[in-house]
Design an enzyme around this catalytic site. Structure first.
Site, PDB file in Angstrom:
ATOM      1  N   GLY A  37       0.829  -1.212   0.000  1.00 18.92           N
ATOM      2  CA  GLY A  37       0.000   0.000   0.000  1.00 18.92           C
ATOM      3  C   GLY A  37       0.854   1.248   0.000  1.00 18.92           C
ATOM      4  O   GLY A  37       1.052   1.897   1.027  1.00 18.92           O
TER       5      GLY A  37
ATOM      6  N   SER B 211       3.773   7.042   3.867  1.00 20.41           N
ATOM      7  CA  SER B 211       4.410   6.101   4.802  1.00 20.41           C
ATOM      8  C   SER B 211       5.765   5.626   4.278  1.00 20.41           C
ATOM      9  O   SER B 211       6.662   5.303   5.065  1.00 20.41           O
ATOM     10  CB  SER B 211       3.493   4.904   5.074  1.00 20.41           C
ATOM     11  OG  SER B 211       2.995   4.365   3.866  1.00 20.41           O
TER      12      SER B 211
ATOM     13  N   ASP C 228       2.173  -1.732  -4.785  1.00 17.66           N
ATOM     14  CA  ASP C 228       0.830  -1.166  -5.019  1.00 17.66           C
ATOM     15  C   ASP C 228       0.523  -1.283  -6.507  1.00 17.66           C
ATOM     16  O   ASP C 228       1.422  -1.097  -7.331  1.00 17.66           O
ATOM     17  CB  ASP C 228       0.816   0.329  -4.600  1.00 17.66           C
ATOM     18  CG  ASP C 228      -0.584   0.867  -4.303  1.00 17.66           C
ATOM     19  OD1 ASP C 228      -1.488   0.669  -5.133  1.00 17.66           O
ATOM     20  OD2 ASP C 228      -0.748   1.493  -3.250  1.00 17.66           O
TER      21      ASP C 228
ATOM     22  N   GLY D   7      -5.839   2.146  -6.557  1.00 18.79           N
ATOM     23  CA  GLY D   7      -6.666   2.451  -5.395  1.00 18.79           C
ATOM     24  C   GLY D   7      -7.425   1.248  -4.867  1.00 18.79           C
ATOM     25  O   GLY D   7      -7.687   0.285  -5.582  1.00 18.79           O
TER      26      GLY D   7
ATOM     27  N   SER E 281      -0.754  -7.204  -5.048  1.00 17.66           N
ATOM     28  CA  SER E 281       0.036  -7.703  -3.925  1.00 17.66           C
ATOM     29  C   SER E 281       0.138  -9.246  -3.850  1.00 17.66           C
ATOM     30  O   SER E 281       1.254  -9.775  -3.768  1.00 17.66           O
ATOM     31  CB  SER E 281      -0.518  -7.082  -2.638  1.00 17.66           C
ATOM     32  OG  SER E 281      -0.247  -7.844  -1.522  1.00 17.66           O
TER      33      SER E 281
ATOM     34  N   ASP F 273      -0.663  -2.291   4.780  1.00 16.36           N
ATOM     35  CA  ASP F 273      -1.527  -1.096   4.724  1.00 16.36           C
ATOM     36  C   ASP F 273      -2.168  -0.998   3.335  1.00 16.36           C
ATOM     37  O   ASP F 273      -2.273   0.073   2.758  1.00 16.36           O
ATOM     38  CB  ASP F 273      -0.695   0.162   5.035  1.00 16.36           C
ATOM     39  CG  ASP F 273      -1.560   1.382   5.315  1.00 16.36           C
ATOM     40  OD1 ASP F 273      -2.734   1.221   5.704  1.00 16.36           O
ATOM     41  OD2 ASP F 273      -1.042   2.503   5.150  1.00 16.36           O
TER      42      ASP F 273
ATOM     43  N   HIS G 256      -8.536  -2.559   2.665  1.00 19.66           N
ATOM     44  CA  HIS G 256      -9.047  -2.843   4.001  1.00 19.66           C
ATOM     45  C   HIS G 256     -10.324  -3.677   3.994  1.00 19.66           C
ATOM     46  O   HIS G 256     -10.929  -3.874   5.051  1.00 19.66           O
ATOM     47  CB  HIS G 256      -9.265  -1.526   4.769  1.00 19.66           C
ATOM     48  CG  HIS G 256      -7.975  -0.869   5.178  1.00 19.66           C
ATOM     49  ND1 HIS G 256      -6.747  -1.248   4.667  1.00 19.66           N
ATOM     50  CD2 HIS G 256      -7.714   0.153   6.040  1.00 19.66           C
ATOM     51  CE1 HIS G 256      -5.801  -0.493   5.216  1.00 19.66           C
ATOM     52  NE2 HIS G 256      -6.355   0.360   6.043  1.00 19.66           N
TER      53      HIS G 256
ATOM     54  N   HIS H   1      -1.491  -1.421   9.920  1.00 23.26           N
ATOM     55  CA  HIS H   1      -2.083  -0.089  10.106  1.00 23.26           C
ATOM     56  C   HIS H   1      -3.607  -0.170  10.171  1.00 23.26           C
ATOM     57  O   HIS H   1      -4.202  -1.116   9.681  1.00 23.26           O
ATOM     58  CB  HIS H   1      -1.658   0.850   8.963  1.00 23.26           C
ATOM     59  CG  HIS H   1      -1.859   2.289   9.309  1.00 23.26           C
ATOM     60  ND1 HIS H   1      -2.371   3.224   8.429  1.00 23.26           N
ATOM     61  CD2 HIS H   1      -1.620   2.965  10.473  1.00 23.26           C
ATOM     62  CE1 HIS H   1      -2.424   4.395   9.021  1.00 23.26           C
ATOM     63  NE2 HIS H   1      -1.978   4.275  10.260  1.00 23.26           N
TER      64      HIS H   1
HETATM   65  N1  SAH Z   1       0.447   3.669   3.100  1.00 27.12           N
HETATM   66  C1  SAH Z   1      -0.285   4.719   2.415  1.00 27.12           C
HETATM   67  C2  SAH Z   1      -1.764   4.447   2.268  1.00 27.12           C
HETATM   68  C3  SAH Z   1      -2.107   3.209   1.486  1.00 27.12           C
HETATM   69  S1  SAH Z   1      -3.775   3.236   0.895  1.00 27.12           S
HETATM   70  C4  SAH Z   1      -0.037   6.077   3.100  1.00 27.12           C
HETATM   71  O1  SAH Z   1       0.857   6.214   3.922  1.00 27.12           O
HETATM   72  O2  SAH Z   1      -0.720   7.040   2.805  1.00 27.12           O
HETATM   73  C5  SAH Z   1      -3.977   1.584   0.313  1.00 27.12           C
HETATM   74  C6  SAH Z   1      -3.303   1.294  -1.015  1.00 27.12           C
HETATM   75  O3  SAH Z   1      -3.415  -0.117  -1.221  1.00 27.12           O
HETATM   76  C7  SAH Z   1      -3.944   1.961  -2.246  1.00 27.12           C
HETATM   77  O4  SAH Z   1      -3.018   2.813  -2.869  1.00 27.12           O
HETATM   78  C8  SAH Z   1      -4.334   0.780  -3.157  1.00 27.12           C
HETATM   79  O5  SAH Z   1      -4.087   0.994  -4.535  1.00 27.12           O
HETATM   80  C9  SAH Z   1      -3.478  -0.343  -2.617  1.00 27.12           C
HETATM   81  N2  SAH Z   1      -4.020  -1.679  -2.871  1.00 27.12           N
HETATM   82  C10 SAH Z   1      -5.249  -2.150  -2.545  1.00 27.12           C
HETATM   83  N3  SAH Z   1      -5.394  -3.424  -2.917  1.00 27.12           N
HETATM   84  C11 SAH Z   1      -4.224  -3.785  -3.523  1.00 27.12           C
HETATM   85  C12 SAH Z   1      -3.737  -4.990  -4.137  1.00 27.12           C
HETATM   86  N4  SAH Z   1      -4.488  -6.088  -4.208  1.00 27.12           N
HETATM   87  N5  SAH Z   1      -2.491  -4.984  -4.655  1.00 27.12           N
HETATM   88  C13 SAH Z   1      -1.707  -3.879  -4.598  1.00 27.12           C
HETATM   89  N6  SAH Z   1      -2.104  -2.723  -4.011  1.00 27.12           N
HETATM   90  C14 SAH Z   1      -3.344  -2.669  -3.494  1.00 27.12           C
HETATM   91 MG    MG Z   2      -3.570   3.018   6.554  1.00 24.17          MG
END
Ligand code: SAH
Ligand code: MG
Length: 203
Positions: free
Chosen positions: A41, A47, A66, A70, A119, A136, A139, A164
């Site tokens: 993420g 982060s 990532d 989104g 991921s 992260d 969710h 997180h």
């Molecule tokens: N760590 C970041 C926030 C992450 S938000 C900060 O500090 O602001 C969650 C992220 O997870 C998003 O950008 C989304 O694209 C990614 N995400 C969600 N599902 C995913 C997957 N299956 N594979 C890769 N990335 C994923």
């Molecule tokens: Mg988070």
């Protein structure tokens, strides 16, 4: 943490309060002595700056995974949507250009390595033990649990797992990261630290 990088982290779009970011940085300094760091993420790199500066301090790297399109909760009409991260060419979210800018601004090129993809698919082909795994990503329960299942086995002995957005009380937020934390404890990870919604455990 380098003050110039801290200013970049604070200014970046994202979802990481400063106190939790500093706790993440501390975990990165600790875990980074065991092996490389990996974050699921990246979003716009907020982060990744807290973790990347830690990796730099202890002579390792941060892989940040990532697909940059989104999570469900980032899409149009959802709570965490930002229209600025929609690519007008495709009409889809694309946070990769924002990540690159954040990493360059923080002078972390060469330390923070963007892995652009889904991921669990990346995990299927991953082989390297990790000093710290930071979860992260999405969710939704299946997504968060899928990240844990795919990646937790890569945490090296003595390494750290950070999760997180852990909220014990449903009134404070979604329960998926808390369920992941409970599963990690059941699997033998030892809880070590709590900072806001960030929880750090050790293998
Ligand atoms: N760590 C970041 C926030 C992450 S938000 C900060 O500090 O602001 C969650 C992220 O997870 C998003 O950008 C989304 O694209 C990614 N995400 C969600 N599902 C995913 C997957 N299956 N594979 C890769 N990335 C994923
Ligand atoms: Mg988070």
């Amino acid at each position: 943490m380098r003050p110039d990088a801290l200013a970049v982290a604070r200014a970046a779009k994202g979802f990481m309060p400063d106190d939790e970011g500093m706790a993440l940085h501390d975990a990165g300094l600790d875990g980074g002595r065991t092996g490389p760091l990996l974050e699921i993420g990246s979003y716009c790199g907020k982060s990744a700056v807290y973790l990347g500066t830690a990796a730099q301090s202890v002579g390792t790297v941060l892989f940040t995974v990532d697909h940059h399109h989104g999570s469900e909760e980032n899409q149009t009409g959802w709570e965490h949507h930002d229209p600025e991260v929609v690519d007008p060419h495709t009409g889809r979210m694309d946070t990769l250009p924002f990540l690159r800018r954040t990493i360059e601004d923080a002078a972390l090129d060469g330390i923070v390595i963007a892995v652009v993809g889904d991921s669990p698919t990346v995990a299927t082909h991953w082989r390297t033990p990790l000093g710290l795994l930071f979860i992260d990503g999405g969710h939704a329960l299946d997504v968060a649990m899928g990240d844990y299942s795919a990646w937790s086995g890569f945490v090296a002995d003595g390494g750290l797992l950070a999760i997180h957005d852990v909220f014990e009380n449903p009134a404070d937020g979604g329960q998926a990261p808390f369920l992941v934390w409970q599963r990690a404890v059941a699997d033998g990870f030892t809880p070590e630290r709590v900072a806001g919604s960030l929880r750090v455990l050790r293998r």
